[in-house]
Design an enzyme around this catalytic site. Structure first.
Site, short mmCIF file in Angstrom:
data_model
loop_
_atom_site.label_atom_id
_atom_site.label_comp_id
_atom_site.label_asym_id
_atom_site.label_seq_id
_atom_site.Cartn_x
_atom_site.Cartn_y
_atom_site.Cartn_z
N GLY A 133 2.99 7.14 17.45
CA GLY A 133 4.16 6.72 17.78
C GLY A 133 4.40 7.46 19.10
CD GLU A 167 3.49 13.03 7.58
OE1 GLU A 167 3.38 13.93 6.65
OE2 GLU A 167 3.06 13.23 8.46
CB THR A 172 -4.34 7.39 12.90
OG1 THR A 172 -3.36 7.33 13.81
CG2 THR A 172 -3.97 8.03 11.31
N GLY A 191 19.16 -17.39 0.14
CA GLY A 191 18.84 -17.77 1.22
C GLY A 191 19.44 -16.89 2.64
NE ARG A 217 15.84 -10.12 -8.93
CZ ARG A 217 15.96 -11.36 -8.25
NH1 ARG A 217 16.88 -12.53 -8.73
NH2 ARG A 217 15.29 -11.47 -7.30
CB SER A 256 -6.12 8.27 4.47
OG SER A 256 -4.92 7.26 4.35
#
Lengths: 670, 670
Positions: B183, B430, B144, B407, B339, B150
């Site tokens: 990286g 990716e 990149t 919290g 959830r 992309s």
């Protein structure tokens, strides 16, 4: 490297701005709410932006100690400016807003002083407020405990009255009773308003508020019996780490009886607990005020994120249709628009509902003054719900904007990671968003049962009085363009909200145990509550549209935003509209078509719509969101500031890289 | 403070575990995939957890330089352990996984070496791989650019062949061509595989890969013509900031011609561009492998988050029904369950689809070997989609788990902020998740058009061959219990996916300009793609259930999870099912009832279901998620480690707090 300055960003944004179809200056006024507000904001934002002390772009690079110390410096400098320039209260508050850094000031001005104003007697106010106003004490608000968050009634800290000395003895009897999270408590505050179980003559009268001195006014050391400190690092770089969220333990700390805030109840010299006779509803005004602030703040924070994402979506190019031409601006892509434009619309929607809440606040104050508490349940429900909805959407929206910026959104210099990390606690504080929705749901269920017995609901719940019609008559539209009608939109949202609430009420009425059923159908109840709140926001947007909005093209583009806001909610909540039978899938499909047409109208105005928020580059603190669009040279420049680049060969090379490359690990000390 | 050790956490978790209705040890084996995998993992996770060098809980407190240096130390220590203990490749990879810290190793082993294996000739591999395997060079993957993410075809870096010296000249012609993000590039790597436009004899042959040395093997200084450094701080504390994502500019850097990776194409000594004749599909194996890894990793990361949220939801108590009794565990609340439990189910679902992808990978390799490329489009689409779906849900799921912890989830010591910040880039790298969904959509549209012309789709798209029936026959169930049938579930997901895809195909077929229409209906196409991918995950879960699953109660509870996974998707995507006419709102309502019943079955097994992931406390690095449940004493203990607590009176007191309190700001130097 002559070409280092060549990028298309600035010319692209200039071109975007030239396409604008409305008067941006007029829109700035709409956003600000009034010329007076705008004047204050303009003055303060420039004052902050031009003062090097308030520099904030380096925050993500600072370690905690430096970050905190720097934030103390800013707080002191701000106070100096406020005094030197004799700023009004509104100006001071605006100044702190534009400094944009969580600090003890938020708690001192936003919680400590209001708590005293709301809960202290006039005499007590005379004692404490002058000291607080001149900052000869710094106060915070110590409510939550290590083991106790939202449930105030579960707090364990004790305040036992000792008649022999006319004092309360504050004590933290267990580990879980340790005060935990209060901002400003960890390192800065000299005092706190703290909540504890009032016990006198062996009887527990429940949770009451007390003023506790915690640090010496001589040398700032913790007072005897006080254990206090910072709870540690929180989510994100910079972000809330400028704040000293703290812990606090009381070991039989004695405070004068008069440090109990006694507006609602008091303890006599003899230790007798006496209610003052003041209606407890007088606290509602403060609550409405705080929630109004939160909703207005939501619109602010979302406006920052969408400004960054919109400008960078215009600057950034990716893929392209024609060879040899520059790549396509990503803002041209339908998926980008469908994610970004509804967030621009939400920003304006939240602004207008916040504006309406300000008038609601005035109304509540007047009614309380006149001992008219009749509207309070409705006001409580609607402000609970609006706080919940707007903060959730804003937090998610900031993160969505970050993703809309692609990889560069992940770098701190986009401004978005810090914005998210600093904002997301708003979903938890002042009432957890999930719990708040249940309070709305409880109100709706009660209102519906009252409709059954002939009582007319009022205010934001008035439509429920019309539930018979709303529940039976379905949407009649057959053409896409019919969606572009405020009446059609509002009726759709009313019908959905009423039907979802009605279905819940029916389920609950059939259940043998109401409380267990409320738990059982929690998800449905939350959905009904959400529908109710979205209706309110849509209605207030429409009300705004029906008012006089001056400026060339301003009302026209706001109208498009209003439809985008509503139709996108229809799209997202299509299941509600379909399952309640109000809309057919054909009608939903027509709504989506209209939404796409609206996006086309937004497109040429997108950059101007975020320019109208009038944010300074300082306030945004985002390279991607720069006003001038000069993104790439500044990303490159900013990277040179990274501490790791201080040395060309990295610090750990000799110790940890060279031994790997040279196969000398066995001899190395790691 | 004798009571400081008293909290209910440990006894609560013990009691939770005593209620388990299945064999947790057998489930651990199911999760691990095989006894052999489990053995390696068990060995490595303990090795890491017991080694003080790999301590990681202090990461959020470290400044960037210390954080980076410490990560270099860990990388070196890991390499030493690998060599000293003669670890196998699988063990080494597992060791790095459990160290759980982004570093240059990820790129060296995960991108640099695979790129050489995939794109270099055998001769080139013989030259480079031995050096890479023994780490006498460290490589990264520089694709990149500052202005190009992309869209690989938009890259600007140039590699111009100079026949006079038999070299390529690498050059970064513009600012936006600066390599950005790779990286390991910023400070660690000695080499990179870089992508550049190959130009020979004045002609641009497009993007090709080259090996470029970037740092001296003598002293690690950048080689002549190389400008390289770290791009700066990224989202979150710790997180990806242990990684030196870098920038790189080439100023006419010369590399030997042979540094071009020439498996697919080469340039001759004379400068002639020659294709090797190798099918370009040979690269597909690597792509499937990488995506399989990503999906398995998604299940790992989500498993960490749900472990933390589940354990803390059991430990944490809030509100209560009976006076005098302890407050209610939050895991008892229906909203918490609704959830949390679907995320536990998703974790297992992603694990099983990852397992299936492993077998798909083997199949792809075998076919490519046999020059059979027929399945590749389908494999490409399905792996694109699964990468997109699983990483998005995992990132959102981690953040949802953080919110489910209230919290305390916001504190870094919950482990969740860092987990989120370190994980969320998986949505972008990716293949951006949005773009990947469009690749799926394109495949679906093509497959449907081929069905029209008589070609039978295969593999995960086989159901499209049955579209006539799927598009016309609606769901027939009338009783809630009928939902608990794999056939009913799969047919529903097939019908939904086929109908959404079919509707898109119809819209596209009517449009005059196919490409513009694809853009116009992007949102619908993405929805169709998502439906296709969810179907695959449901199918693979069901396939797993239809295999032999040993262990007391293991298959039974997995069956419940399978239904939770599917029925929750029905709930979330109710609009799809309703608008396509496949389900009625009554049937949706029945599905929700079944979902609630399933939650009741999960409830007593919830803690055991996350125990089965068998994560060490080191790996979780979360006080809220501790195996022993001893949360509160350890939160208190951890706060004492906060650097701000080094001094009782805070460092900035004299300079910035005292002058405020004493009204001495005018005299102060701020």
């Amino acid at each position: 490297m002559a070409d280092m300055t060549e990028t298309m960003g600035p010319s692209t944004l200039r071109e975007e701005r030239s396409k604008t179809q409305f008067d941006v200056e007029a829109m700035k006024l709409v956003w600000a709410g009034s010329a007076a507000h705008k004047k204050v904001a303009d003055k303060m934002k420039v004052l902050v932006a031009n003062d090097p002390v308030f520099e904030k772009s380096s925050r993500p690079r600072l370690d905690r100690k430096s970050l905190y110390k720097n934030s103390l410096r800013k707080a002191a400098h701000a106070w100096k400016l406020i005094q030197d320039n004799h700023l009004t209260e509104e100006e001071a508050s605006s100044l702190r807003h534009y400094i944009d850094e969580p600090s003890y000031n938020d708690l001192h001005w936003g919680m400590f002083i209001p708590a005293i104003k709301g809960q202290a007697t006039e005499e007590q106010q005379k004692k404490w407020l002058p000291q607080a106003y001149k900052m000869s004490i710094i106060g915070c608000y110590a409510q939550t405990e290590l083991g106790h968050g939202s449930n105030v009634q579960g707090l364990e800290t004790q305040a036992v009255f000792d008649p022999s000395t006319d004092e309360f003895v504050l004590n933290s009897p267990t580990l879980t009773s340790t005060k935990w999270w209060p901002g400003g408590l960890g390192k800065a505050s000299t005092h706190c308003v703290t909540y504890a179980r009032l016990i006198t003559d062996g009887k527990d009268y429940g949770i009451h508020a007390f003023i506790a001195p915690i640090r010496s006014l001589d040398d700032h050391s913790p007072l005897p019996g006080i254990t206090v400190g910072d709870i540690g690092v929180k989510f994100g770089n910079g972000g809330y780490n400028t704040m000293d969220n703290g812990f606090l333990r009381f070991d039989h700390v004695r405070i004068p009886r008069d440090n109990m805030l006694m507006k609602l109840a008091s303890v006599t010299r003899e230790g007798k607990y006496v209610k003052s006779g003041q209606p407890k509803q007088i606290g509602y005004g403060a609550m409405v005020y705080v929630r109004t602030t939160i909703v207005v703040d939501a619109s602010n924070m979302l406006s920052r994120a969408v400004t960054i994402a919109t400008r960078y979506s215009a600057v950034r190019r990716q893929f392209g249709t024609e060879k040899g031409k520059p790549e396509t601006q990503v803002i041209e892509y339908a998926t980008q628009q469908s994610r970004l434009f509804p967030l621009i619309a939400s920003t304006y929607a939240f602004r207008f509902v916040g504006e309406w809440m300000n008038s609601l606040y005035a109304d509540v104050l007047a009614r309380i003054e006149a001992n008219d508490f009749s509207t309070l349940p409705e006001v409580h429900a609607c402000t609970s719900g609006l706080k919940s909805i707007t903060t959730s959407i804003t937090a998610d929206g900031i993160e969505e904007c970050r993703k809309l910026c692609g990889g560069h959104g992940y770098a701190c210099n986009s401004g978005l990671p810090e914005l998210y990390a600093a904002y997301v606690p708003a979903c938890t504080y002042e009432g957890d968003n999930t719990i708040l929705l249940f309070q709305v749901a409880r109100f709706l269920m009660k209102a519906l049962s009252q409709v059954g017995s002939g009582k007319k609901p009022t205010g934001t719940a008035a439509y429920l009085g019309n539930i018979q019609k709303l529940a039976t008559e379905n949407c009649k539209i057959t053409q896409g363009r019919e969606w572009l009608s405020y009446d059609v939109i509002i009726e759709a949202f009313q019908a959905r909200a009423a039907r979802l609430a009605g279905a819940c009420a029916l389920k609950l009425s059939k259940a043998p145990n109401a409380e267990a059923a409320f738990e059982e159908f929690a998800t449905d109840l939350a959905e009904a509550a959400r529908a109710h709140c979205q209706l309110i926001i849509v209605e207030k947007f429409v009300e705004k549209m029906r008012s006089q909005i001056p400026g060339r093209g301003v009302a026209e583009i706001l109208e498009v935003l209003c439809y985008v806001y509503a139709l996108d909610l229809v799209r997202i909540n299509a299941a509600d509209f379909l399952s309640t039978g109000y809309l057919t899938s054909k009608q939903i499909s027509l709504a989506k078509d209209q939404l796409r047409s609206c996006f086309k109208k937004i497109r040429p105005n997108a950059v101007a719509l975020v320019d109208a928020f009038d944010h300074t580059d300082h306030y945004l603190s985002s390279i991607l969101g720069r006003y001038d669009g000069d993104v790439y040279p500044n990303l490159y420049k900013d990277a040179q500031e990274e501490p790791l680049n201080d040395s060309v060969v990295t610090e750990g090379y000799a110790a940890y890289i060279r031994p790997v490359l040279k196969n000398q690990l066995r001899q190395s000390k790691l």
